[in-house]
Design a protein around this motif. Structure first.
Motif, mmCIF file in Angstrom:
data_model
loop_
_atom_site.group_PDB
_atom_site.id
_atom_site.type_symbol
_atom_site.label_atom_id
_atom_site.label_comp_id
_atom_site.label_asym_id
_atom_site.label_seq_id
_atom_site.Cartn_x
_atom_site.Cartn_y
_atom_site.Cartn_z
ATOM 1 N N ILE A 1 0.785 -1.396 -0.077
ATOM 2 C CA ILE A 1 0.040 -0.037 -0.058
ATOM 3 C C ILE A 1 0.907 1.009 -0.169
ATOM 4 O O ILE A 1 1.588 1.153 0.996
ATOM 5 N N SER A 2 0.697 2.263 -1.013
ATOM 6 C CA SER A 2 1.342 3.409 -1.126
ATOM 7 C C SER A 2 0.178 4.477 -0.731
ATOM 8 O O SER A 2 -0.935 4.227 -0.724
ATOM 9 N N PHE A 3 0.734 5.637 -0.370
ATOM 10 C CA PHE A 3 -0.371 6.589 0.082
ATOM 11 C C PHE A 3 0.195 8.067 0.359
ATOM 12 O O PHE A 3 1.460 8.286 0.323
ATOM 13 N N GLU A 4 -0.797 8.828 0.357
ATOM 14 C CA GLU A 4 -0.256 10.192 0.436
ATOM 15 C C GLU A 4 -0.834 10.702 2.013
ATOM 16 O O GLU A 4 -1.890 10.379 2.156
ATOM 17 N N ASN A 5 0.169 11.215 2.644
ATOM 18 C CA ASN A 5 -0.109 11.910 4.007
ATOM 19 C C ASN A 5 -1.229 12.958 3.596
ATOM 20 O O ASN A 5 -1.365 13.796 2.641
ATOM 21 N N ARG A 6 -2.033 13.234 5.160
ATOM 22 C CA ARG A 6 -2.969 14.323 4.861
ATOM 23 C C ARG A 6 -2.250 15.677 4.517
ATOM 24 O O ARG A 6 -1.296 15.928 4.983
ATOM 25 N N GLY A 7 -3.168 16.264 3.642
ATOM 26 C CA GLY A 7 -2.673 17.449 3.269
ATOM 27 C C GLY A 7 -1.796 17.368 1.904
ATOM 28 O O GLY A 7 -1.331 18.588 1.213
ATOM 29 N N ILE A 8 -1.460 16.347 1.286
ATOM 30 C CA ILE A 8 -0.568 16.286 0.342
ATOM 31 C C ILE A 8 -1.514 15.622 -0.818
ATOM 32 O O ILE A 8 -2.203 14.728 -0.707
ATOM 33 N N GLY A 9 -1.400 16.048 -2.089
ATOM 34 C CA GLY A 9 -2.134 15.300 -3.239
ATOM 35 C C GLY A 9 -3.449 15.198 -3.162
ATOM 36 O O GLY A 9 -4.398 16.007 -2.893
ATOM 37 N N ASP A 10 -3.930 13.598 -3.276
ATOM 38 C CA ASP A 10 -5.374 13.414 -3.206
ATOM 39 C C ASP A 10 -5.716 13.442 -1.643
ATOM 40 O O ASP A 10 -6.901 12.845 -1.534
ATOM 41 N N SER A 11 -4.849 13.526 -0.783
ATOM 42 C CA SER A 11 -5.252 13.353 0.659
ATOM 43 C C SER A 11 -5.526 14.864 1.206
ATOM 44 O O SER A 11 -5.199 15.177 2.278
ATOM 45 N N ILE A 12 -6.159 15.548 0.560
ATOM 46 C CA ILE A 12 -6.602 16.953 0.870
ATOM 47 C C ILE A 12 -8.413 17.064 0.663
ATOM 48 O O ILE A 12 -8.893 16.801 -0.275
ATOM 49 N N ASN A 13 -8.657 17.234 1.898
ATOM 50 C CA ASN A 13 -10.041 17.249 1.981
ATOM 51 C C ASN A 13 -10.688 18.472 2.436
ATOM 52 O O ASN A 13 -10.458 19.089 3.693
ATOM 53 N N GLY A 14 -10.834 19.420 1.432
ATOM 54 C CA GLY A 14 -11.215 20.857 1.726
ATOM 55 C C GLY A 14 -9.880 21.905 1.504
ATOM 56 O O GLY A 14 -9.131 21.345 0.820
ATOM 57 N N SER A 15 -9.816 22.909 2.389
ATOM 58 C CA SER A 15 -8.718 23.697 2.120
ATOM 59 C C SER A 15 -7.413 23.226 2.930
ATOM 60 O O SER A 15 -7.661 22.538 3.855
#
Length: 292
Positions: free
Chosen positions: A66-80
């Motif tokens: 499993i690869s991933f993006e930490n919150r706030g990066i790339g597709d791991s942004i929910n809102g601003s």
């Protein structure tokens, strides 16, 4: 060249953290018996697509990934990006912990391993479930201490950490790292902690007893390999050893890659994961097989 032996299934997934934040991830699943399972933890501000060739290779060798993006990066942004509860601490405490839980769910009854790039290897001691990892392999993971960097690279690092990050945070509420070729835009607190930790020794150690109340760096005893390139201005020999020092009980092995001896023009901080350097991936594969 290693021959691939497994066909794989690949799909994008969402990973739910304990605070209900949703991370973007990609699952790589061998279509036959799995040898083990790997969480592929990224460097600061690097999107998961950067690791696609490497993750595919590991899956083709029989490992679930499993690869991933930490919150706030790339597709791991929910809102601003400015409203996300993102920090280096939360990347380890919340995000990486959730990814390991997802890995266990997708690949039950396996041995679990961390392959970390830079921050992906540095933050493992913040994971509450870190002891469930059987081994750790990292590339370019170090304390990133500014004091141990050498000139002329030190000039650019000094500018980025102590001038660009505060300026960008002040005027934009985030660090526009992409303007200086340093990956994706970074949430304000991520960049601020990055600057603080790299201006100290031992990286996360700078916030022990402050932002970091509980951690597992002192107790992790899993075998770990720390691979770095001798032309990396950040993860140099001194900084790798400075980071390893923060894991006093880990069975550590440090390996230096010399690009010229390997017939490679440059490796630096990033190029190990490039498909043009696929012959170097045997270091990770051999380590994983040794610790299955």
């Amino acid at each position: 060249m290693l021959e691939t032996t497994y066909s794989i299934h690949k799909e994008d997934i969402r990973i739910t953290c304990s605070d209900q934040f949703q991370l973007a991830g990609t699952l790589y699943k061998p279509q036959t018996n799995t040898k083990g399972a790997i969480m592929l933890a990224p460097a600061t501000g690097i999107r998961r697509r950067f690791y696609n060739s490497f993750a595919t290779f590991l899956a083709e060798q029989g490992f679930g990934v499993i690869s991933f993006e930490n919150r706030g990066i790339g597709d791991s942004i929910n809102g601003s990006i400015n409203s996300i509860n993102a920090s280096l601490v939360n990347w380890g405490v919340l995000d990486m912990r959730a990814v390991l839980e997802e890995l266990k769910s997708q690949f039950p009854n396996q041995s679990y391993h961390l392959v970390g790039h830079s921050a992906g290897g540095q933050l493992v001691g913040l994971m509450e479930n870190a002891s469930e990892l059987k081994s750790m392999f990292s590339f370019a993971s170090s304390s990133g201490s500014l004091s141990n960097m050498e000139y002329p690279f030190k000039f650019s690092a000094l500018f980025f950490l102590n001038f660009f990050i505060p300026f960008s945070n002040l005027f934009f509420g985030k660090t526009n790292s992409q303007w200086v070729g340093m990956g994706e835009p970074l949430p304000k607190k991520v960049a601020s902690q990055w600057s603080k930790w790299c201006n100290s020794k031992g990286y996360v150690e700078a916030d022990f007893g402050k932002e970091i109340k509980n951690h597992h760096y002192n107790t992790l005893s899993r075998p770990s390999m720390w691979l770095y390139a001798t032309d990396d201005g950040i993860a140099n020999h001194k900084n790798v050893n400075d980071m390893v020092r923060v894991f006093p009980k880990s069975e550590t092995e440090i390996v230096a890659l010399h690009p010229k001896e390997l017939g490679i023009k440059t490796l630096g901080h990033m190029s190990f994961f490039s498909s043009k350097n696929k012959n170097l991936w045997k270091y990770a594969l051999d380590w994983l097989k040794k610790n299955e």
